[in-house]
Design a protein around this motif. Structure first.
Motif, mmCIF file in Angstrom:
data_model
loop_
_atom_site.group_PDB
_atom_site.id
_atom_site.type_symbol
_atom_site.label_atom_id
_atom_site.label_comp_id
_atom_site.label_asym_id
_atom_site.label_seq_id
_atom_site.Cartn_x
_atom_site.Cartn_y
_atom_site.Cartn_z
ATOM 1 N N GLY A 54 0.841 -1.193 0.000
ATOM 2 C CA GLY A 54 0.000 0.000 0.000
ATOM 3 C C GLY A 54 0.876 1.243 0.000
ATOM 4 N N ASN A 55 0.429 2.290 0.672
ATOM 5 C CA ASN A 55 1.251 3.490 0.827
ATOM 6 C C ASN A 55 2.348 3.179 1.835
ATOM 7 O OD1 ASN A 55 -0.152 5.243 -0.912
ATOM 8 N ND2 ASN A 55 -1.699 5.610 0.644
ATOM 9 N N LEU A 56 3.594 3.284 1.395
ATOM 10 C CA LEU A 56 4.741 2.808 2.170
ATOM 11 C C LEU A 56 5.760 3.918 2.397
ATOM 12 C CD1 LEU A 56 6.490 0.337 3.228
ATOM 13 C CD2 LEU A 56 7.382 0.208 0.881
ATOM 14 N N ILE A 57 6.348 3.909 3.586
ATOM 15 C CA ILE A 57 7.470 4.791 3.911
ATOM 16 C C ILE A 57 8.626 3.906 4.355
ATOM 17 C CG2 ILE A 57 8.351 6.497 5.564
ATOM 18 C CD1 ILE A 57 5.510 7.663 5.609
ATOM 19 N N ILE A 58 9.827 4.208 3.859
ATOM 20 C CA ILE A 58 11.038 3.531 4.320
ATOM 21 C C ILE A 58 11.993 4.597 4.838
ATOM 22 C CG2 ILE A 58 13.013 2.069 3.710
ATOM 23 C CD1 ILE A 58 11.269 0.880 1.460
ATOM 24 N N ILE A 59 12.483 4.389 6.054
ATOM 25 C CA ILE A 59 13.412 5.335 6.686
ATOM 26 C C ILE A 59 14.744 4.643 6.917
ATOM 27 C CG2 ILE A 59 13.867 6.779 8.710
ATOM 28 C CD1 ILE A 59 10.808 7.030 9.050
ATOM 29 N N LYS A 60 15.822 5.298 6.467
ATOM 30 C CA LYS A 60 17.178 4.798 6.697
ATOM 31 C C LYS A 60 17.700 5.444 7.975
ATOM 32 C CE LYS A 60 21.693 4.423 4.497
ATOM 33 N NZ LYS A 60 22.455 4.686 3.262
ATOM 34 N N HIS A 61 18.046 4.606 8.950
ATOM 35 C CA HIS A 61 18.509 5.109 10.245
ATOM 36 C C HIS A 61 20.031 5.131 10.343
ATOM 37 C CE1 HIS A 61 14.388 5.039 11.564
ATOM 38 N NE2 HIS A 61 14.302 3.810 11.129
ATOM 39 N N SER A 62 20.685 4.254 9.596
ATOM 40 C CA SER A 62 22.149 4.163 9.593
ATOM 41 C C SER A 62 22.542 3.336 8.377
ATOM 42 C CB SER A 62 22.642 3.484 10.878
ATOM 43 O OG SER A 62 22.248 2.114 10.900
ATOM 44 N N GLU A 63 23.831 3.093 8.209
ATOM 45 C CA GLU A 63 24.263 2.233 7.108
ATOM 46 C C GLU A 63 23.727 0.813 7.288
ATOM 47 O OE1 GLU A 63 25.716 3.120 4.215
ATOM 48 O OE2 GLU A 63 25.377 5.117 5.025
ATOM 49 N N LYS A 64 23.384 0.461 8.517
ATOM 50 C CA LYS A 64 22.957 -0.884 8.848
ATOM 51 C C LYS A 64 21.443 -1.078 8.841
ATOM 52 C CE LYS A 64 25.678 -2.634 12.236
ATOM 53 N NZ LYS A 64 26.045 -3.063 13.588
ATOM 54 N N TYR A 65 20.682 -0.070 9.306
ATOM 55 C CA TYR A 65 19.261 -0.266 9.593
ATOM 56 C C TYR A 65 18.305 0.606 8.786
ATOM 57 C CZ TYR A 65 20.726 -2.974 13.621
ATOM 58 O OH TYR A 65 21.285 -3.924 14.427
ATOM 59 N N LEU A 66 17.214 -0.047 8.341
ATOM 60 C CA LEU A 66 16.074 0.617 7.722
ATOM 61 C C LEU A 66 14.824 0.193 8.483
ATOM 62 C CD1 LEU A 66 16.594 -0.355 3.961
ATOM 63 C CD2 LEU A 66 17.085 1.870 4.962
ATOM 64 N N SER A 67 13.810 1.055 8.507
ATOM 65 C CA SER A 67 12.493 0.651 8.999
ATOM 66 C C SER A 67 11.480 0.973 7.914
ATOM 67 C CB SER A 67 12.141 1.348 10.322
ATOM 68 O OG SER A 67 12.130 2.760 10.185
ATOM 69 N N ALA A 68 10.463 0.122 7.805
ATOM 70 C CA ALA A 68 9.438 0.284 6.771
ATOM 71 C C ALA A 68 8.058 0.276 7.419
ATOM 72 C CB ALA A 68 9.547 -0.838 5.751
ATOM 73 N N TYR A 69 7.187 1.158 6.914
ATOM 74 C CA TYR A 69 5.853 1.384 7.472
ATOM 75 C C TYR A 69 4.855 1.267 6.326
ATOM 76 C CZ TYR A 69 9.078 3.800 10.640
ATOM 77 O OH TYR A 69 10.139 4.117 11.465
ATOM 78 N N GLY A 70 4.053 0.197 6.298
ATOM 79 C CA GLY A 70 3.143 -0.037 5.183
ATOM 80 C C GLY A 70 1.683 0.060 5.549
ATOM 81 N N PHE A 71 0.835 0.091 4.521
ATOM 82 C CA PHE A 71 -0.628 0.179 4.618
ATOM 83 C C PHE A 71 -1.099 1.491 5.233
ATOM 84 C CE2 PHE A 71 -0.345 -4.663 5.110
ATOM 85 C CZ PHE A 71 -0.458 -4.875 3.755
ATOM 86 N N ASN A 72 -0.456 2.580 4.877
ATOM 87 C CA ASN A 72 -0.855 3.882 5.412
ATOM 88 C C ASN A 72 -1.976 4.504 4.588
ATOM 89 O OD1 ASN A 72 1.320 4.220 7.510
ATOM 90 N ND2 ASN A 72 2.557 3.897 5.683
ATOM 91 N N ARG A 73 -2.833 5.243 5.256
ATOM 92 C CA ARG A 73 -3.899 5.970 4.572
ATOM 93 C C ARG A 73 -3.332 7.221 3.907
ATOM 94 N NH1 ARG A 73 -8.725 8.571 8.054
ATOM 95 N NH2 ARG A 73 -7.183 10.186 8.437
ATOM 96 N N ARG A 74 -2.421 7.873 4.614
ATOM 97 C CA ARG A 74 -1.845 9.119 4.119
ATOM 98 C C ARG A 74 -0.381 9.190 4.519
ATOM 99 N NH1 ARG A 74 -3.215 15.264 5.162
ATOM 100 N NH2 ARG A 74 -3.133 14.638 7.329
ATOM 101 N N LEU A 75 0.476 9.601 3.576
ATOM 102 C CA LEU A 75 1.906 9.765 3.832
ATOM 103 C C LEU A 75 2.179 11.238 4.125
ATOM 104 C CD1 LEU A 75 3.232 7.551 0.891
ATOM 105 C CD2 LEU A 75 2.740 6.863 3.249
ATOM 106 N N LEU A 76 2.911 11.514 5.187
ATOM 107 C CA LEU A 76 3.126 12.891 5.627
ATOM 108 C C LEU A 76 4.560 13.364 5.459
ATOM 109 C CD1 LEU A 76 0.960 12.677 8.868
ATOM 110 C CD2 LEU A 76 0.272 13.514 6.612
ATOM 111 N N VAL A 77 5.422 12.515 4.886
ATOM 112 C CA VAL A 77 6.815 12.882 4.635
ATOM 113 C C VAL A 77 7.166 12.507 3.194
ATOM 114 C CG1 VAL A 77 7.587 12.738 7.039
ATOM 115 C CG2 VAL A 77 7.640 10.685 5.603
ATOM 116 N N THR A 78 8.217 13.130 2.684
ATOM 117 C CA THR A 78 8.631 12.886 1.303
ATOM 118 C C THR A 78 10.062 12.351 1.265
ATOM 119 O OG1 THR A 78 9.355 15.184 1.104
ATOM 120 C CG2 THR A 78 7.118 14.685 0.378
ATOM 121 N N GLU A 79 10.400 11.733 0.144
ATOM 122 C CA GLU A 79 11.754 11.188 -0.020
ATOM 123 C C GLU A 79 12.793 12.283 0.163
ATOM 124 O OE1 GLU A 79 12.323 8.779 -3.544
ATOM 125 O OE2 GLU A 79 10.303 7.953 -3.296
#
Length: 123
Positions: A54-79
């Motif tokens: 669905g509507n997905l956000i992926i955030i890079k926290h470091s060279e090692k870690y990413l977090s992903a947030y799926g099935f959102n109704r509305r995205l409030l941040v941009t790449e």
């Protein structure tokens, strides 16, 4: 790493390493509940182009870690946007079965890992 929960709802699905369709946890919510960044980072994806999320956000926290947030109704941040821990990045939407929930993944060096191992214990 001190991460926080992206949503306060009940855990409705746990991670299962042996099942590719369960390389995430799912947290129940209500339509429009606020989804928060688990830690500081940079948004590397914000959109609906990856099938099954669905509507997905992926955030890079470091060279090692990413977090992903799926099935959102509305995205409030941009790449490219920098986000802070606890910042609202999206609103909860519906999963494939119509339930309101957040699909939440953690990836370490590109491999899915159990998000529960990185989140604080719940009271």
């Amino acid at each position: 790493m001190d991460w926080e929960w992206p949503l306060t709802g009940p855990l409705v699905q746990t991670y299962r390493e042996s099942d590719r369709t369960r390389h995430a946890i799912r947290i129940g919510g209500r339509s429009g509940d606020q989804v928060k960044a688990v830690a500081d980072g940079q948004v590397v994806y914000s959109g609906s182009g990856l099938k099954g999320y669905g509507n997905l956000i992926i955030i890079k926290h470091s060279e090692k870690y990413l977090s992903a947030y799926g099935f959102n109704r509305r995205l409030l941040v941009t790449e490219g946007e920098r986000v802070n821990q606890g910042q609202v990045v999206a609103e909860v939407g519906q999963g494939a079965d119509g339930a309101y929930l957040l699909h939440f993944e953690v990836r370490r060096h590109g491999q899915a890992v159990d998000p529960i191992l990185y989140l604080p214990a719940r009271p």
